[in-house]
Design a protein around this motif. Structure first.
Motif, PDB file in Angstrom:
ATOM      1  N   THR A  71      38.143  37.324  44.741  1.00 13.72           N
ATOM      2  CA  THR A  71      39.134  38.391  44.888  1.00 13.72           C
ATOM      3  C   THR A  71      40.241  38.010  45.856  1.00 13.72           C
ATOM      4  OG1 THR A  71      37.567  40.125  44.296  1.00 13.72           O
ATOM      5  CG2 THR A  71      39.472  40.784  45.613  1.00 13.72           C
ATOM      6  N   ASN A  72      39.892  37.524  47.017  1.00 10.98           N
ATOM      7  CA  ASN A  72      40.882  37.117  48.007  1.00 10.98           C
ATOM      8  C   ASN A  72      41.053  35.613  48.100  1.00 10.98           C
ATOM      9  OD1 ASN A  72      41.482  39.784  48.940  1.00 10.98           O
ATOM     10  ND2 ASN A  72      39.545  39.771  50.063  1.00 10.98           N
ATOM     11  N   ALA A  73      40.138  34.892  47.485  1.00 16.90           N
ATOM     12  CA  ALA A  73      40.158  33.438  47.602  1.00 16.90           C
ATOM     13  C   ALA A  73      41.077  32.775  46.590  1.00 16.90           C
ATOM     14  CB  ALA A  73      38.739  32.886  47.451  1.00 16.90           C
ATOM     15  N   SER A  74      41.298  33.423  45.445  1.00 19.75           N
ATOM     16  CA  SER A  74      42.087  32.807  44.375  1.00 19.75           C
ATOM     17  C   SER A  74      43.558  32.721  44.760  1.00 19.75           C
ATOM     18  CB  SER A  74      41.935  33.619  43.087  1.00 19.75           C
ATOM     19  OG  SER A  74      42.777  33.117  42.079  1.00 19.75           O
ATOM     20  N   PHE A  75      44.192  31.578  44.432  1.00 19.40           N
ATOM     21  CA  PHE A  75      45.614  31.429  44.738  1.00 19.40           C
ATOM     22  C   PHE A  75      46.408  30.820  43.589  1.00 19.40           C
ATOM     23  CE2 PHE A  75      43.521  27.548  46.006  1.00 19.40           C
ATOM     24  CZ  PHE A  75      44.371  26.556  45.550  1.00 19.40           C
TER      25      PHE A  75
ATOM     26  N   VAL B 226      36.571  26.307  41.526  1.00 18.26           N
ATOM     27  CA  VAL B 226      37.178  26.760  40.265  1.00 18.26           C
ATOM     28  C   VAL B 226      36.245  27.763  39.614  1.00 18.26           C
ATOM     29  CG1 VAL B 226      37.863  26.044  37.939  1.00 18.26           C
ATOM     30  CG2 VAL B 226      38.477  24.636  39.932  1.00 18.26           C
ATOM     31  N   GLY B 227      36.799  28.902  39.171  1.00 20.97           N
ATOM     32  CA  GLY B 227      35.996  29.924  38.509  1.00 20.97           C
ATOM     33  C   GLY B 227      36.573  30.257  37.141  1.00 20.97           C
ATOM     34  N   GLY B 228      35.712  30.693  36.224  1.00 25.87           N
ATOM     35  CA  GLY B 228      36.185  31.026  34.886  1.00 25.87           C
ATOM     36  C   GLY B 228      35.105  31.666  34.056  1.00 25.87           C
ATOM     37  N   GLY B 229      35.412  31.862  32.777  1.00 24.21           N
ATOM     38  CA  GLY B 229      34.444  32.442  31.849  1.00 24.21           C
ATOM     39  C   GLY B 229      34.385  33.950  31.886  1.00 24.21           C
ATOM     40  N   VAL B 230      35.115  34.571  32.806  1.00 28.69           N
ATOM     41  CA  VAL B 230      35.185  36.036  32.932  1.00 28.69           C
ATOM     42  C   VAL B 230      36.639  36.384  33.247  1.00 28.69           C
ATOM     43  CG1 VAL B 230      32.790  36.431  33.647  1.00 28.69           C
ATOM     44  CG2 VAL B 230      34.513  35.823  35.356  1.00 28.69           C
ATOM     45  N   THR B 231      37.012  37.660  33.048  1.00 21.92           N
ATOM     46  CA  THR B 231      38.392  38.055  33.304  1.00 21.92           C
ATOM     47  C   THR B 231      38.613  38.608  34.703  1.00 21.92           C
ATOM     48  OG1 THR B 231      37.971  40.252  32.377  1.00 21.92           O
ATOM     49  CG2 THR B 231      38.787  38.552  30.860  1.00 21.92           C
ATOM     50  N   GLY B 232      37.549  38.993  35.399  1.00 21.32           N
ATOM     51  CA  GLY B 232      37.683  39.577  36.725  1.00 21.32           C
ATOM     52  C   GLY B 232      37.419  38.575  37.823  1.00 21.32           C
ATOM     53  N   LEU B 233      38.308  38.489  38.790  1.00 18.53           N
ATOM     54  CA  LEU B 233      38.087  37.594  39.921  1.00 18.53           C
ATOM     55  C   LEU B 233      36.824  37.965  40.683  1.00 18.53           C
ATOM     56  CD1 LEU B 233      41.715  37.291  41.355  1.00 18.53           C
ATOM     57  CD2 LEU B 233      40.467  35.582  40.004  1.00 18.53           C
TER      58      LEU B 233
ATOM     59  N   GLY C  66      53.003  41.536  46.758  1.00 15.71           N
ATOM     60  CA  GLY C  66      51.573  41.354  46.999  1.00 15.71           C
ATOM     61  C   GLY C  66      50.736  42.377  46.272  1.00 15.71           C
ATOM     62  N   THR C  67      51.177  42.782  45.080  1.00 15.66           N
ATOM     63  CA  THR C  67      50.439  43.756  44.274  1.00 15.66           C
ATOM     64  C   THR C  67      49.488  43.002  43.358  1.00 15.66           C
ATOM     65  OG1 THR C  67      52.411  45.147  44.286  1.00 15.66           O
ATOM     66  CG2 THR C  67      50.654  45.726  42.725  1.00 15.66           C
ATOM     67  N   TYR C  68      48.257  42.829  43.814  1.00  7.48           N
ATOM     68  CA  TYR C  68      47.289  42.028  43.068  1.00  7.48           C
ATOM     69  C   TYR C  68      46.087  42.879  42.667  1.00  7.48           C
ATOM     70  CZ  TYR C  68      49.944  38.252  45.201  1.00  7.48           C
ATOM     71  OH  TYR C  68      50.955  37.427  45.618  1.00  7.48           O
ATOM     72  N   ILE C  69      45.535  42.599  41.501  1.00  5.02           N
ATOM     73  CA  ILE C  69      44.280  43.201  41.080  1.00  5.02           C
ATOM     74  C   ILE C  69      43.373  42.089  40.590  1.00  5.02           C
ATOM     75  CG2 ILE C  69      45.326  45.403  40.474  1.00  5.02           C
ATOM     76  CD1 ILE C  69      45.278  44.567  37.555  1.00  5.02           C
ATOM     77  N   ASP C  70      42.089  42.415  40.431  1.00  4.01           N
ATOM     78  CA  ASP C  70      41.129  41.394  40.014  1.00  4.01           C
ATOM     79  C   ASP C  70      41.255  41.013  38.542  1.00  4.01           C
ATOM     80  OD1 ASP C  70      39.824  40.815  42.382  1.00  4.01           O
ATOM     81  OD2 ASP C  70      38.428  42.496  42.192  1.00  4.01           O
ATOM     82  N   ALA C  71      41.896  41.837  37.738  1.00  4.54           N
ATOM     83  CA  ALA C  71      41.896  41.633  36.294  1.00  4.54           C
ATOM     84  C   ALA C  71      42.897  40.572  35.858  1.00  4.54           C
ATOM     85  CB  ALA C  71      42.211  42.949  35.588  1.00  4.54           C
ATOM     86  N   LEU C  72      42.528  39.832  34.811  1.00  2.36           N
ATOM     87  CA  LEU C  72      43.422  38.870  34.185  1.00  2.36           C
ATOM     88  C   LEU C  72      44.446  39.633  33.338  1.00  2.36           C
ATOM     89  CD1 LEU C  72      44.055  35.857  33.549  1.00  2.36           C
ATOM     90  CD2 LEU C  72      42.525  36.084  31.573  1.00  2.36           C
TER      91      LEU C  72
END
Length: 499
Positions: free
Chosen positions: A59-63, A101-108, A191-197
């Motif tokens: 959630t906060n780690a992705s850049f 690296v994360g993947g396979g799901v749409t939510g961080l 800085g308007t971020y959400i977990d969703a792809l």
């Protein structure tokens, strides 16, 4: 430096320089829609490993984002993994241990456990690094990099990598392209971020239109019912556009709104369909800033030419494989970290016919791939073709030819008997014929050494039949025969003779 000019968005680089942290995202999708599971099986998120370890999710780690071009290879933007500290003015490539690296799901927030892989190696474009050095960090040339990860991620699938011709075709005519990311949803990059792809569709813009500040062009929505007029890059940003390394795109939604990537989407894919196969043609890279607005302007955004990553993939091609032979089998070994393309198929070819093949999944840490082909004719010559397989990746496989490898001579034998001839009352000589297996490599020297007490006699010959003279009669000699070729010298064949 680029990000200080106020003309482009490169927040990943900014965050790296300021704090050596990746909390601040780089290049998000404006006016997009929620992506559904399976919409983008190749997309991944790149995150700060320390933040992920501390918080347990992305959630906060992705850049930044990236796209899988092999089961364990991620294509992303070079600026996501290269820092340019003001103190040294020298690019610094992030350490693999700093990233996950994360993947396979749409939510961080769902990226944890098996959905996360560690990074083993990072390779940004050499041209990108050179451009940073020569421009004091103010460059975005060849903004591509490849990350090697340590495991496949459940729910992901690699995507085909565009050729230069695929990218040229997407530029030649307005082409609708899919993209997605987890970045900023505000055009002002607040800085308007959400977990969703979030996903959207943008349209390619020709190089001439994109780079000309005086050009205007129209872009239609996916349903063709709405359109909007755009301008080429402003004069400041147009100077940075390089058609060799970049392509331009901007979009209009079916509601008539401007849609675009933004801060936090860097490294994500720009996707088209080539011959029915989804193909990544671009990597989200940078875009203009006008006043307080950073995204969804009336100017296009810039994407790195994904086909340029093929030059990076050249370093992944394996060297000539090592082939160890017996009379009826080949054991084939290849080693290099490009194994993360998925694995190797080795073909043993007799003329134009394949006589056997084997598949090797290399070790995920050492990169060694080994397998054996049996049932070969010991009187035939073969070649070995090593070909990487890459899932859906479509870059050209380079076939590597390897003649049957010679080996160090082995199994030295004495053919027939060792014969003795008395020359004088005190001197005798022995004659013998030798043979050694060297897998068709020419034996350049046979050597026989005979020792009795302090007496030592050495005799060498380029032929397999020769004599050892000057043996003292009445003495027993411990002898050893060896064979030598270009690969080395055999173990000794020992025998005893009485002179």
């Amino acid at each position: 430096m680029i990000f200080t000019r106020g003309a482009r968005r490169f927040a990943a680089a900014v965050a790296a320089v300021v704090s050596f942290s990746f909390i601040a995202p780089a290049q998000a999708v404006i006016m997009g829609d929620y992506a559904q599971p399976g919409d983008f099986p190749s997309i991944v998120a790149i995150a700060d490993s320390a933040i992920y370890a501390n918080e347990g999710s992305f959630t906060n780690a992705s850049f930044c984002a990236g796209v899988l071009i092999g089961p364990r290879l991620v294509l992303t933007a070079a600026h996501c993994v290269v820092e340019y500290p003001k103190a040294t003015m020298v690019p610094r490539i992030n350490m693999p241990s700093e990233l996950v690296v994360g993947g396979g799901v749409t939510g961080l927030d769902q990226m944890k456990g098996a959905q996360v892989a560690h990074v083993l190696r990072i390779d940004p474009s050499g041209e990108y690094l050179f451009s940073l050095l020569t421009s004091n960090g103010d460059s975005s040339v060849d903004d591509v990099a490849i990350l090697q990860i340590d495991a496949t991620i459940p729910g992901t699938a690699p995507i085909s990598l565009a050729t230069a011709a695929d990218v040229a075709a997407a530029k030649a005519v307005p082409t609708q392209l899919r993209t997605a990311g987890w970045g900023d949803l505000s055009p002002q990059a607040r800085g308007t971020y959400i977990d969703a792809l979030i996903k959207t569709v943008v349209t390619s813009v020709g190089d001439a239109q994109c780079s000309n500040p005086d050009s205007t062009f129209s872009v239609s929505s996916p349903d063709g019912l709405k359109s909007a007029t755009f301008h080429g890059l402003n004069s400041t940003d147009a100077a940075y556009f390089d058609a060799t390394y970049m392509l331009c795109a901007i979009g209009v939604t079916n509601n008539g709104d401007v849609t675009d990537t933004c801060l936090g989407d860097s490294g994500g894919p720009l996707i088209t369909t080539v011959d029915g196969i989804e193909t990544v043609v671009g990597v989200t890279s940078w875009g203009p800033i006008v006043g307080s607005q950073s995204c969804a302007l009336d100017e296009p955004s810039i994407y790195a030419n994904a086909s340029r990553a093929r030059a990076l993939l050249e370093m992944y091609q394996a060297p000539t494989p090592t082939v160890v032979t017996t009379p009826t089998s080949f054991t084939i070994t290849a080693k290099r970290w490009d194994y993360n393309l998925g694995g190797w198929t080795f073909y043993v070819v007799d003329g134009v016919n394949t006589s056997g093949s084997c598949v090797a999944e290399p070790d995920p840490v050492t990169g060694v791939a080994t397998c054996t082909v049996t049932g070969l004719n010991p009187k035939s010559y073969y070649k070995v073709h090593a070909e990487p397989f890459t899932g859906r990746t479509s870059f050209d496989s380079r076939l590597i030819l390897a003649q049957v490898q010679p080996v160090v001579p082995s199994n030295v034998k004495i053919l027939g008997k060792v014969t003795k001839k008395i020359l004088t009352k005190t001197i005798a000589r022995i004659s013998l014929s030798l043979y050694a297996n060297s897998n068709r490599a020419v034996i350049t020297r046979y050597t026989v050494t005979c020792v009795s007490g302090k007496s030592k006699i050495v005799r060498a010959s380029q032929t397999s039949s020769f004599t050892v003279p000057n043996l003292l009669r009445g003495k027993t000699y411990a002898c050893a025969a060896t064979a030598t070729n270009e690969m080395g010298t055999s173990l000794p064949r020992k025998f005893v003779v009485a002179a």
